[in-house]
Design a protein around this motif. Sequence first.
Motif, PDB file in Angstrom:
ATOM      1  N   HIS A  46      38.692  43.441  31.940  1.00  0.00           N
ATOM      2  CA  HIS A  46      37.624  42.442  31.976  1.00  0.00           C
ATOM      3  C   HIS A  46      37.608  41.707  33.311  1.00  0.00           C
ATOM      4  O   HIS A  46      36.543  41.436  33.875  1.00  0.00           O
ATOM      5  CB  HIS A  46      37.802  41.464  30.829  1.00  0.00           C
ATOM      6  N   MET A  47      38.785  41.370  33.851  1.00  0.00           N
ATOM      7  CA  MET A  47      38.849  40.736  35.161  1.00  0.00           C
ATOM      8  C   MET A  47      38.345  41.674  36.249  1.00  0.00           C
ATOM      9  O   MET A  47      37.724  41.238  37.218  1.00  0.00           O
ATOM     10  CB  MET A  47      40.277  40.281  35.466  1.00  0.00           C
ATOM     11  N   GLY A  48      38.608  42.975  36.096  1.00  0.00           N
ATOM     12  CA  GLY A  48      38.140  43.931  37.095  1.00  0.00           C
ATOM     13  C   GLY A  48      36.622  43.970  37.190  1.00  0.00           C
ATOM     14  O   GLY A  48      36.068  44.083  38.291  1.00  0.00           O
ATOM     15  N   GLN A  49      35.944  43.868  36.056  1.00  0.00           N
ATOM     16  CA  GLN A  49      34.479  43.843  36.085  1.00  0.00           C
ATOM     17  C   GLN A  49      33.963  42.609  36.818  1.00  0.00           C
ATOM     18  O   GLN A  49      33.028  42.688  37.617  1.00  0.00           O
ATOM     19  CB  GLN A  49      33.940  43.881  34.659  1.00  0.00           C
ATOM     20  N   ARG A  50      34.582  41.447  36.552  1.00  0.00           N
ATOM     21  CA  ARG A  50      34.133  40.231  37.222  1.00  0.00           C
ATOM     22  C   ARG A  50      34.491  40.238  38.699  1.00  0.00           C
ATOM     23  O   ARG A  50      33.770  39.673  39.522  1.00  0.00           O
ATOM     24  CB  ARG A  50      34.740  39.020  36.517  1.00  0.00           C
ATOM     25  N   VAL A  51      35.601  40.900  39.059  1.00  0.00           N
ATOM     26  CA  VAL A  51      35.963  41.022  40.476  1.00  0.00           C
ATOM     27  C   VAL A  51      34.932  41.872  41.207  1.00  0.00           C
ATOM     28  O   VAL A  51      34.536  41.566  42.341  1.00  0.00           O
ATOM     29  CB  VAL A  51      37.378  41.604  40.617  1.00  0.00           C
ATOM     30  N   ARG A  52      34.457  42.940  40.573  1.00  0.00           N
ATOM     31  CA  ARG A  52      33.438  43.778  41.220  1.00  0.00           C
ATOM     32  C   ARG A  52      32.130  43.010  41.405  1.00  0.00           C
ATOM     33  O   ARG A  52      31.466  43.154  42.437  1.00  0.00           O
ATOM     34  CB  ARG A  52      33.216  45.035  40.379  1.00  0.00           C
ATOM     35  N   ALA A  53      31.758  42.189  40.421  1.00  0.00           N
ATOM     36  CA  ALA A  53      30.537  41.398  40.571  1.00  0.00           C
ATOM     37  C   ALA A  53      30.664  40.391  41.706  1.00  0.00           C
ATOM     38  O   ALA A  53      29.740  40.213  42.511  1.00  0.00           O
ATOM     39  CB  ALA A  53      30.215  40.688  39.258  1.00  0.00           C
ATOM     40  N   ALA A  54      31.829  39.717  41.785  1.00  0.00           N
ATOM     41  CA  ALA A  54      32.035  38.778  42.891  1.00  0.00           C
ATOM     42  C   ALA A  54      32.127  39.500  44.231  1.00  0.00           C
ATOM     43  O   ALA A  54      31.682  38.981  45.262  1.00  0.00           O
ATOM     44  CB  ALA A  54      33.313  37.963  42.634  1.00  0.00           C
ATOM     45  N   GLY A  55      32.685  40.709  44.219  1.00  0.00           N
ATOM     46  CA  GLY A  55      32.772  41.473  45.465  1.00  0.00           C
ATOM     47  C   GLY A  55      31.420  41.889  45.996  1.00  0.00           C
ATOM     48  O   GLY A  55      31.193  41.914  47.215  1.00  0.00           O
ATOM     49  N   LYS A  56      30.474  42.208  45.104  1.00  0.00           N
ATOM     50  CA  LYS A  56      29.125  42.550  45.557  1.00  0.00           C
ATOM     51  C   LYS A  56      28.447  41.364  46.232  1.00  0.00           C
ATOM     52  O   LYS A  56      27.779  41.513  47.267  1.00  0.00           O
ATOM     53  CB  LYS A  56      28.294  43.026  44.369  1.00  0.00           C
ATOM     54  N   ALA A  57      28.624  40.168  45.650  1.00  0.00           N
ATOM     55  CA  ALA A  57      28.052  38.977  46.290  1.00  0.00           C
ATOM     56  C   ALA A  57      28.695  38.721  47.646  1.00  0.00           C
ATOM     57  O   ALA A  57      28.013  38.359  48.619  1.00  0.00           O
ATOM     58  CB  ALA A  57      28.226  37.763  45.377  1.00  0.00           C
ATOM     59  N   ALA A  58      30.020  38.914  47.738  1.00  0.00           N
ATOM     60  CA  ALA A  58      30.698  38.725  49.023  1.00  0.00           C
ATOM     61  C   ALA A  58      30.245  39.755  50.051  1.00  0.00           C
ATOM     62  O   ALA A  58      30.123  39.445  51.241  1.00  0.00           O
ATOM     63  CB  ALA A  58      32.210  38.793  48.826  1.00  0.00           C
ATOM     64  N   LEU A  59      29.969  40.978  49.609  1.00  0.00           N
ATOM     65  CA  LEU A  59      29.480  42.001  50.542  1.00  0.00           C
ATOM     66  C   LEU A  59      28.105  41.638  51.083  1.00  0.00           C
ATOM     67  O   LEU A  59      27.800  41.946  52.244  1.00  0.00           O
ATOM     68  CB  LEU A  59      29.443  43.362  49.848  1.00  0.00           C
ATOM     69  N   TRP A  60      27.268  41.008  50.266  1.00  0.00           N
ATOM     70  CA  TRP A  60      25.983  40.525  50.772  1.00  0.00           C
ATOM     71  C   TRP A  60      26.199  39.540  51.920  1.00  0.00           C
ATOM     72  O   TRP A  60      25.519  39.615  52.955  1.00  0.00           O
ATOM     73  CB  TRP A  60      25.210  39.852  49.639  1.00  0.00           C
ATOM     74  N   TYR A  61      27.120  38.625  51.733  1.00  0.00           N
ATOM     75  CA  TYR A  61      27.371  37.626  52.780  1.00  0.00           C
ATOM     76  C   TYR A  61      27.960  38.293  54.029  1.00  0.00           C
ATOM     77  O   TYR A  61      27.554  37.989  55.158  1.00  0.00           O
ATOM     78  CB  TYR A  61      28.312  36.555  52.249  1.00  0.00           C
ATOM     79  N   ILE A  62      28.915  39.187  53.836  1.00  0.00           N
ATOM     80  CA  ILE A  62      29.515  39.874  54.987  1.00  0.00           C
ATOM     81  C   ILE A  62      28.464  40.702  55.727  1.00  0.00           C
ATOM     82  O   ILE A  62      28.431  40.740  56.964  1.00  0.00           O
ATOM     83  CB  ILE A  62      30.688  40.758  54.512  1.00  0.00           C
ATOM     84  N   GLY A  63      27.592  41.369  54.967  1.00  0.00           N
ATOM     85  CA  GLY A  63      26.541  42.147  55.607  1.00  0.00           C
ATOM     86  C   GLY A  63      25.585  41.286  56.413  1.00  0.00           C
ATOM     87  O   GLY A  63      25.160  41.670  57.507  1.00  0.00           O
ATOM     88  N   ALA A  64      25.247  40.100  55.872  1.00  0.00           N
ATOM     89  CA  ALA A  64      24.354  39.208  56.616  1.00  0.00           C
ATOM     90  C   ALA A  64      25.022  38.703  57.893  1.00  0.00           C
ATOM     91  O   ALA A  64      24.394  38.659  58.961  1.00  0.00           O
ATOM     92  CB  ALA A  64      23.935  38.037  55.728  1.00  0.00           C
ATOM     93  N   VAL A  65      26.299  38.327  57.791  1.00  0.00           N
ATOM     94  CA  VAL A  65      27.014  37.838  58.976  1.00  0.00           C
ATOM     95  C   VAL A  65      27.145  38.933  60.023  1.00  0.00           C
ATOM     96  O   VAL A  65      27.056  38.674  61.233  1.00  0.00           O
ATOM     97  CB  VAL A  65      28.398  37.292  58.555  1.00  0.00           C
ATOM     98  N   THR A  66      27.348  40.154  59.588  1.00  0.00           N
ATOM     99  CA  THR A  66      27.492  41.265  60.529  1.00  0.00           C
ATOM    100  C   THR A  66      26.155  41.674  61.134  1.00  0.00           C
ATOM    101  O   THR A  66      26.082  42.058  62.313  1.00  0.00           O
ATOM    102  CB  THR A  66      28.134  42.469  59.817  1.00  0.00           C
ATOM    103  N   ALA A  67      25.087  41.596  60.337  1.00  0.00           N
ATOM    104  CA  ALA A  67      23.794  42.064  60.821  1.00  0.00           C
ATOM    105  C   ALA A  67      23.172  41.130  61.843  1.00  0.00           C
ATOM    106  O   ALA A  67      22.421  41.585  62.718  1.00  0.00           O
ATOM    107  CB  ALA A  67      22.839  42.250  59.639  1.00  0.00           C
ATOM    108  N   VAL A  68      23.452  39.830  61.760  1.00  0.00           N
ATOM    109  CA  VAL A  68      22.822  38.872  62.674  1.00  0.00           C
ATOM    110  C   VAL A  68      23.176  39.169  64.137  1.00  0.00           C
ATOM    111  O   VAL A  68      22.272  39.300  64.979  1.00  0.00           O
ATOM    112  CB  VAL A  68      23.182  37.429  62.269  1.00  0.00           C
ATOM    113  N   PRO A  69      24.456  39.282  64.516  1.00  0.00           N
ATOM    114  CA  PRO A  69      24.721  39.591  65.939  1.00  0.00           C
ATOM    115  C   PRO A  69      24.232  40.973  66.356  1.00  0.00           C
ATOM    116  O   PRO A  69      23.816  41.164  67.504  1.00  0.00           O
ATOM    117  CB  PRO A  69      26.254  39.491  66.039  1.00  0.00           C
TER     118      PRO A  69
END
Length: 342
Positions: free
Chosen positions: A199-222
């Motif tokens: 159950h924790m693994g499912q919630r970790v994957r959901a939080a990881g997808k949101a974090a990947l959105w942020y990382i992608g935005a930070v990487t795409a700007v420069p």
Amino acid sequence: MSFGGPDNPYQPPYPPPPSTGPYIPPQPYPDPHLYPNPHPYPPYVPQPRPYVSPWGTLSGLRGAEWPPLRDLLRGGRPRIHGCVWAFLLVPCTWFVVPSLMVGYVFARSARVRAHRLFPPRAHRLHDDPQVTRLQKARALSAALMTLALLVVYGKPEDFGEAQEQYMMRLVVTPPLLLLSAPVVIAVLFRWASPHLRPHMGQRVRAAGKAALWYIGAVTAVPLIMVGIIMLERESATTADFPWPTVALMVPLVWLLFFLVFATGPAVRGGFNAAEVHAALPALLTGVLVWEFALISLAAGGLPPGPPLVQFLAFLCGPASVCAVAWWEIHRLRSRHGVRLRG
């Protein structure tokens, strides 16, 4: 012939009913020809829709959901007001109003996406007013102690250094949190009970997808900014309109709005750490405060003052934050049954 007493031949064969009190005759209705209360509900009277001015709408954009551009221009009316059309059709506003309208559409779209990934009020799974008050009191006391040390023992250049360290923390917090959160989550995942790990693994994957959105935005700007600079250098030699540059500016503006609206909720919530485990935000706070202390020590050294004051100022800040975080975990365990091992 007798008509009364026990010799009455018309006496009914059943005994009279027992007396239950004084006789009360039935009360007639106001109108005996109508059913009682023929209109139980009052007649429906349509209420006019209250008018909301655009200024009132703008003042409520901070905490509520932003309305679409059409609703914002209408200001609570069924149609767009004539004054708004007159303002839009004035020639001197043709270069300002379209930019503001397009910017609002981009900002609203980015804000909706950012708050969908990082809800502003989801940084704590269980809201505890006492913990919140203690955290605010600790933060205020730490700011006052820092100011007192600068006033008593500091030099003029120490004020500028303190401001630089504050700005450095604002810049370093998101990447440091992205690096620290997986380590703390891995330790907590290893420490949890085996039946809770899926159950924790499912919630970790959901939080990881949101974090990947942020990382992608930070990487795409420069990357987009580098592409725009290269296209401008190439288009400087030609007289054509720089359509590729304009095409790259559109996602750049949207990503900048997304980072503006997502950074605050993401940092406060530890990139949805509370969804993984209710005690994870407190654990991340305790880890980050020591990392910030070490970074500040490496960048600017100890606070001003005698050696004993420097040592206490360096140690008491992170220690007090850890004490408040541990008390929060204790209250989660005693009030909500949240345990680190599940």
